[in-house]
Design a protein around this motif. Structure first.
Motif, PDB file in Angstrom:
ATOM      1  N   ARG A 126      32.718  30.464  36.047  1.00  0.00           N
ATOM      2  CA  ARG A 126      33.013  31.839  36.468  1.00  0.00           C
ATOM      3  C   ARG A 126      32.475  32.842  35.456  1.00  0.00           C
ATOM      4  O   ARG A 126      31.954  33.897  35.826  1.00  0.00           O
ATOM      5  N   LEU A 223      35.797  37.035  41.940  1.00  0.00           N
ATOM      6  CA  LEU A 223      36.546  36.826  43.184  1.00  0.00           C
ATOM      7  C   LEU A 223      35.744  35.960  44.150  1.00  0.00           C
ATOM      8  O   LEU A 223      36.293  35.050  44.792  1.00  0.00           O
ATOM      9  N   GLY A 227      37.807  32.909  43.938  1.00  0.00           N
ATOM     10  CA  GLY A 227      38.941  33.496  44.634  1.00  0.00           C
ATOM     11  C   GLY A 227      39.905  34.230  43.716  1.00  0.00           C
ATOM     12  O   GLY A 227      39.584  34.606  42.590  1.00  0.00           O
ATOM     13  N   ARG A 228      41.118  34.412  44.204  1.00  0.00           N
ATOM     14  CA  ARG A 228      42.137  35.159  43.436  1.00  0.00           C
ATOM     15  C   ARG A 228      42.503  34.432  42.149  1.00  0.00           C
ATOM     16  O   ARG A 228      42.817  35.066  41.144  1.00  0.00           O
ATOM     17  N   ARG A 229      42.482  33.112  42.193  1.00  0.00           N
ATOM     18  CA  ARG A 229      42.766  32.341  40.974  1.00  0.00           C
ATOM     19  C   ARG A 229      41.779  32.714  39.876  1.00  0.00           C
ATOM     20  O   ARG A 229      42.148  32.913  38.718  1.00  0.00           O
ATOM     21  N   VAL A 231      40.116  35.493  39.530  1.00  0.00           N
ATOM     22  CA  VAL A 231      40.389  36.857  39.044  1.00  0.00           C
ATOM     23  C   VAL A 231      41.551  36.841  38.063  1.00  0.00           C
ATOM     24  O   VAL A 231      41.497  37.480  37.000  1.00  0.00           O
ATOM     25  N   ARG A 232      42.622  36.111  38.409  1.00  0.00           N
ATOM     26  CA  ARG A 232      43.788  36.047  37.523  1.00  0.00           C
ATOM     27  C   ARG A 232      43.435  35.454  36.162  1.00  0.00           C
ATOM     28  O   ARG A 232      43.943  35.889  35.127  1.00  0.00           O
ATOM     29  N   TRP A 235      39.900  37.865  34.545  1.00  0.00           N
ATOM     30  CA  TRP A 235      39.723  39.312  34.690  1.00  0.00           C
ATOM     31  C   TRP A 235      39.447  40.032  33.370  1.00  0.00           C
ATOM     32  O   TRP A 235      38.707  41.038  33.369  1.00  0.00           O
TER      33      TRP A 235
END
Length: 590
Positions: A126, A223, A227-229, A231-232, A235
């Motif tokens: 990521r 994202l 996904g949201r994971r 981003v968490r 970030w």
């Protein structure tokens, strides 16, 4: 020419009318739009090659100019030749020399060290999406543009674990914010040349628009990547890189140099990532790798299977995708080994071309004495048979009929100097540089023809009065047009695949519409550029480049479905921003 003869010459020159078709502005605008409609239909619906679409639009523009707008056929033809010359030099000269510089790094083998350097910075996929697709992709866009960042970074993301479909979508989304200043500021330089607004002024306005998009792009990449994971878990670095890139893009476009804007912003974002990762590391790397591993298998099934059988595309495409996905583990292992073997000297050598470009351009563009000396070498050529024979709608001599040849001060020539130095330092030599230039010229032969035809189209439409007629008609929307002006750049780039081409088509139109509607012309010319940056990810050319790079040729529709919602959302945001900048947010502008 005597004083008494001058008025007679002006009287005999061609002066475009606003409503030559049945004395109706609306009908004249519809006729004037036929060349643009030709581009949209041939490229978007008929799927013609870009150079054939461009040439067909030039033919339509010539017919409209002579039959509909009463321009002598000889003058219309000369306008096309001047536009084609401008498209080749300086526009394609910049792109050509930038790609040659990159090819020299590949031929020397130092590009592989650059890939390993990125892997050394972080092995989290990521984070690598941010570093490779956004930072390094932005640097490639700054130097070359025209699809090169998508092709190169798409393959690089595949090598670090991304599935083909996700890699293609990520690099297309990343190739947004840097586009306005791509290829050493070519889109903005083109807009300035056509509108006669100083391109530094246009760049400053764009620098107050695209950073608003850029600041969010790394978060959107994370994202899309996990996904949201994702981003968490990542970030903080996404925010740091996005903010640094946006701030440096704003500062450089406003106070430093249009040509250097994306180079400074991309390297600044990369430096911020390196420094931040020294004090912070994301969690969840293994989970992200597991997700990507599952996706790789699914994407392999999408194009066929390990045996090369493909229900969706050709066997060659399937085999290529299978080979790319199947070799992933080996690629990562080799990348790990190469990264561990890197020395400070090898890292410095890998970064050398990009540091050199910054230094040389800084001297050429920021040192007043050097800048003035280079500018003094520009040659202004009244285009034979055209200069003095074409007027503006107001009756003054049209300055566009004078061609400026920046043979020494142009960014392309500066890049040639850099490429020569890099070739000598890397051991490629003058002969090796010559081979790369010849090979690149051959590969780009249709790109040369495409851009030459698009600029020929722009010049015919501008000098014949077609553009000002369309712009005057659109200006009837009044101040509300500011909210919709980025859509022209978005559509133009989506169809042509180039923000430069979109500016060639619509910059003068935006200027005319803004002037007649009482809006700042520079704002709308900049809006055309900014709208184009988020249209590039959905252009058929870029989709094909991305699909080819990751082995999904024939599956462009799958990639389009991934990126279309992002493009629509971002263009809506740009429209709102520009609309507000024309009213309550005017304080944001330089």
């Amino acid at each position: 020419m005597t004083a008494s003869a001058a008025p007679a010459a002006l009287v005999s020159a061609f002066r475009p009318e606003l409503d030559p078709v049945a004395s109706s502005l609306g009908l004249s605008a519809l006729v004037a739009a036929l060349p643009l409609v030709t581009v949209f239909v041939t490229l978007g619906l008929l799927r013609w090659k870009a150079h054939w679409a461009g040439l067909s639009a030039v033919v339509v523009a010539l017919v409209v100019a002579t039959v509909g707008f009463n321009m002598p056929i000889g003058l219309a033809g000369l306008a096309a030749t001047e536009g084609a010359a401008f498209g080749l030099f300086p526009i394609m000269w910049i792109v050509f020399t930038a790609i040659v510089l990159y090819q020299v790094t590949v031929a020397s083998g130092h590009f592989e060290d650059l890939r390993a350097t990125f892997h050394l910075i972080s092995d989290d996929p990521r984070v690598q999406a941010i570093i490779i697709a956004f930072c390094f992709g932005g640097l490639l866009e700054a130097l070359a543009g025209f699809g090169a960042p998508v092709a190169i970074t798409g393959v690089m993301l595949m090598a670090v674990g991304f599935s083909p479909l996700r890699a293609a979508a990520v690099v297309l989304l990343a190739n947004t914010a840097p586009v306005a200043f791509g290829a050493i500021g070519t889109p903005i330089i083109t807009a300035g040349a056509l509108t006669k607004i100083p391109y530094g002024e246009i760049g400053a306005y764009v620098g107050h628009q695209t950073p608003v998009v850029a600041v969010f792009v790394p978060l959107l990449l994370v994202l899309m990547a996990d996904g949201r994971r994702g981003v968490r878990q990542t970030w903080p670095i996404a925010v740091v890189v996005g903010v640094v890139f946006a701030v440096l893009q704003w500062l450089s476009a406003t106070f430093v140099s249009v040509e250097l804007t994306d180079i400074i912003a991309s390297l600044g974002g990369l430096a911020a990532a390196v420094l931040f990762l020294r004090v912070w590391q994301p969690k969840g790397r293994e989970g992200a790798l597991d997700t990507l591993s599952v996706e790789r298998e699914r994407d392999l099934a999408l194009v066929g299977g390990p045996d090369g059988a493909s229900a969706a595309g050709s066997s060659a495409t399937a085999a290529r995708a299978a080979r790319m996905v199947g070799d992933h583990a080996t690629s990562v292992a080799e990348l790990d080994a190469r990264a561990r073997s890197l020395t400070p000297r090898r890292i410095a050598m890998a970064l050398f071309p990009y540091v050199l470009v910054i230094v040389v351009f800084s001297v050429a563009k920021l040192v007043p004495v050097v800048k003035d000396l280079l500018a003094a070498t520009d040659v202004k050529i009244p285009w034979p048979g055209l200069a003095g024979e074409v007027l503006t709608a107001s009756g003054t001599p049209n300055k566009s009929a004078t061609y400026t040849l920046p043979w020494l001060s142009g960014p392309g020539t500066v890049l040639v100097v850099c490429a020569l130095v890099v070739a000598l330092v890397y051991g490629i030599g003058v002969r090796g540089l010559g081979r790369e230039m010849a090979a690149t010229a051959y590969k780009m032969r249709f790109a040369f023809l495409t851009v030459a035809s698009v600029l020929a189209l722009a010049y015919v439409m501008n000098l014949s009065g077609q553009t000002i007629t369309i712009g005057t008609w659109i200006a009837g929307a009044g101040a509300a047009f500011a909210f919709f002006s980025p859509l022209l750049g978005w559509l133009g780039t989506a169809v042509t695949g180039s923000d430069t081409s979109a500016n060639a088509l619509f910059a003068t139109l935006q200027q005319t519409a803004a002037t007649n509607a009482g809006i700042d012309p520079t704002l709308l010319v900049a809006a055309n550029t900014s709208g184009g940056v988020v249209g590039k990810m959905i252009s058929p050319q870029n989709l094909t480049i991305a699909a080819t790079a990751v082995g999904l040729l024939g599956r462009e529709s799958d990639i389009l479905r991934r990126v279309l919602p992002w493009s629509i959302g971002l263009i809506a945001a740009v429209c709102v921003l520009v609309g507000l900048q024309s009213t309550v947010l005017g304080w944001m502008l330089p």
